[in-house]
Design a protein around this motif. Sequence first.
Motif, PDB file in Angstrom:
ATOM      1  N   GLU A 143       0.811  -1.211   0.000  1.00 23.34           N
ATOM      2  CA  GLU A 143       0.000   0.000   0.000  1.00 23.34           C
ATOM      3  C   GLU A 143       0.851   1.270   0.000  1.00 23.34           C
ATOM      4  N   TYR A 144       2.151   1.118   0.278  1.00 25.77           N
ATOM      5  CA  TYR A 144       3.043   2.274   0.294  1.00 25.77           C
ATOM      6  C   TYR A 144       3.302   2.738  -1.137  1.00 25.77           C
ATOM      7  N   GLU A 146       5.058  13.532   2.729  1.00 26.21           N
ATOM      8  CA  GLU A 146       4.244  13.455   3.939  1.00 26.21           C
ATOM      9  C   GLU A 146       3.547  14.788   4.147  1.00 26.21           C
ATOM     10  N   GLU A 176      -5.678  14.030   1.349  1.00 26.57           N
ATOM     11  CA  GLU A 176      -6.340  12.725   1.335  1.00 26.57           C
ATOM     12  C   GLU A 176      -6.023  11.988   0.038  1.00 26.57           C
ATOM     13  N   PRO A 223       1.348   8.316   1.628  1.00 29.65           N
ATOM     14  CA  PRO A 223       1.346   6.867   1.846  1.00 29.65           C
ATOM     15  C   PRO A 223       1.286   6.452   3.306  1.00 29.65           C
ATOM     16  N   LEU A 224       1.535   7.376   4.224  1.00 31.58           N
ATOM     17  CA  LEU A 224       1.483   7.038   5.641  1.00 31.58           C
ATOM     18  C   LEU A 224       1.103   8.268   6.441  1.00 31.58           C
ATOM     19  N   PHE A 254      -8.594  10.465   6.592  1.00 28.56           N
ATOM     20  CA  PHE A 254      -7.732   9.689   5.691  1.00 28.56           C
ATOM     21  C   PHE A 254      -8.051   8.195   5.843  1.00 28.56           C
ATOM     22  N   THR A 270      -5.673   5.316   4.331  1.00 28.40           N
ATOM     23  CA  THR A 270      -4.262   5.217   4.712  1.00 28.40           C
ATOM     24  C   THR A 270      -4.164   4.375   5.982  1.00 28.40           C
TER      25      THR A 270
END
Length: 446
Positions: A38-39, A48, A190, A194-195, A238, A241
Amino acid sequence: MPKSCIVQLPFPSSHDPDPHLSSYYGDYDRRFRALLPEYFIPSDGLWEMPLWVAHLTALLDTAGIDSVFRDLSRTSAEPDACSEPLLEATTPGDLVLMSPLAQNFRLALEVAKHLEHAGRRVVLGGNMAPLAPDGSVHAVHRGQLDATFVRRLVGLASGAGGGLEKPLLPGLASERITWAPDYRHLGGYEGQVPLLRLNASHGCLYQCSFCGDAWSKQLTLVEKDTLKQEVDELTTRFPDTRLFYIGDKTFGQSREAVANLLDVFQDRPGYRFIVQTHVMQVKDWIVDAMLELGVVAVELGFESADSQMLKRLNKLSRGLDDYTTKIHKLSDAGLKVVLNMMGGLDEETEAAHGQTVDWMRQNSSALWLFNLYNFVPYPLTPDFPRLRERIFNWDFADWREDVPVVYRPQHLSPEASWDLFQEKIAAAHDIIRTPMTIPSSSAQEK
């Protein structure tokens, strides 16, 4: 009362990326996504969310100061291009809040000149802010974002100027964080990151002389209800995520902070976590807590295999044998070990470097990935006052962790230091090219 404008500055493109480091991170990314598919790396913009924006938004709310946000991360890194939208968003007397890094520090000062001339009050924070020349901005903040900082912002809004610095006493802070970050200005991220980054505590009790976070000196805990409130907002805003990076500088410094994380996430299945900690914190209860939380990867600082060198740099350690035992403890528990490795340190010698590379190869079976940095003498590192006279390059565009050092180390020339960092890159690349066994999902999920 005047309002405030929170600004995310653009980052000028990094010119001439090191080809060996770029190649290494290409394989790094493939290995990372094999375990965490999922990253992803965003194709445009920041990797980020600027978390400091959410913290500052909430603090301004507590002081009754209205805020707007201007995300200039995709704007041309030119003073005029950045100044125009900020002048449109503010009026004379308003506060403009920026937290530049080295790469955009000169840009921040140029933009500040335009804004100050137009009657705005610019406040700089972050690890480069202490290098702002006297009179270049309305105020410089040196310290944590907390209620004291906001009270001083209220004073600035009324016209006072000067530095903002709260004296910090080492140890556990008596006050706790009771306000949750507010992400209303960051809704546009949104699906774009990735994190998510989350802190159950802020600061660090360790005092490594090369660390840009050692200035904090103390540990401030986030109240559990406040942590829950933040997680509620993050998971609502989100929802897709599912990977969290726990931003506590050292996971496990506070048992209470760890317990709070476990409580907040016990009824939220399906989340996975990356944490960072200090080798001295790797104990049985910490490993058990990581597995219960859903941690998949653990970052550990590993600057050198030379324990005496680390001692001189104020890095606490029980020696190399203990470090070796700890990484195998984590690996044997099914946790992926990521070493945060730093080249270019002032005390490094060729012998210490050789010992480090040999140790990496000997223990490669327990090592998953390496985050590779070359030392930059940021002004908030404890070593900065000692190293300042040996800094020969004050072009902040070159204050990067992927290029040669900008100061003269004790035992090596800058060129020789860079050659050794290249050897670390090569050793790390060889290790991550080896086949990887991915543990079963049942061993990694709650």
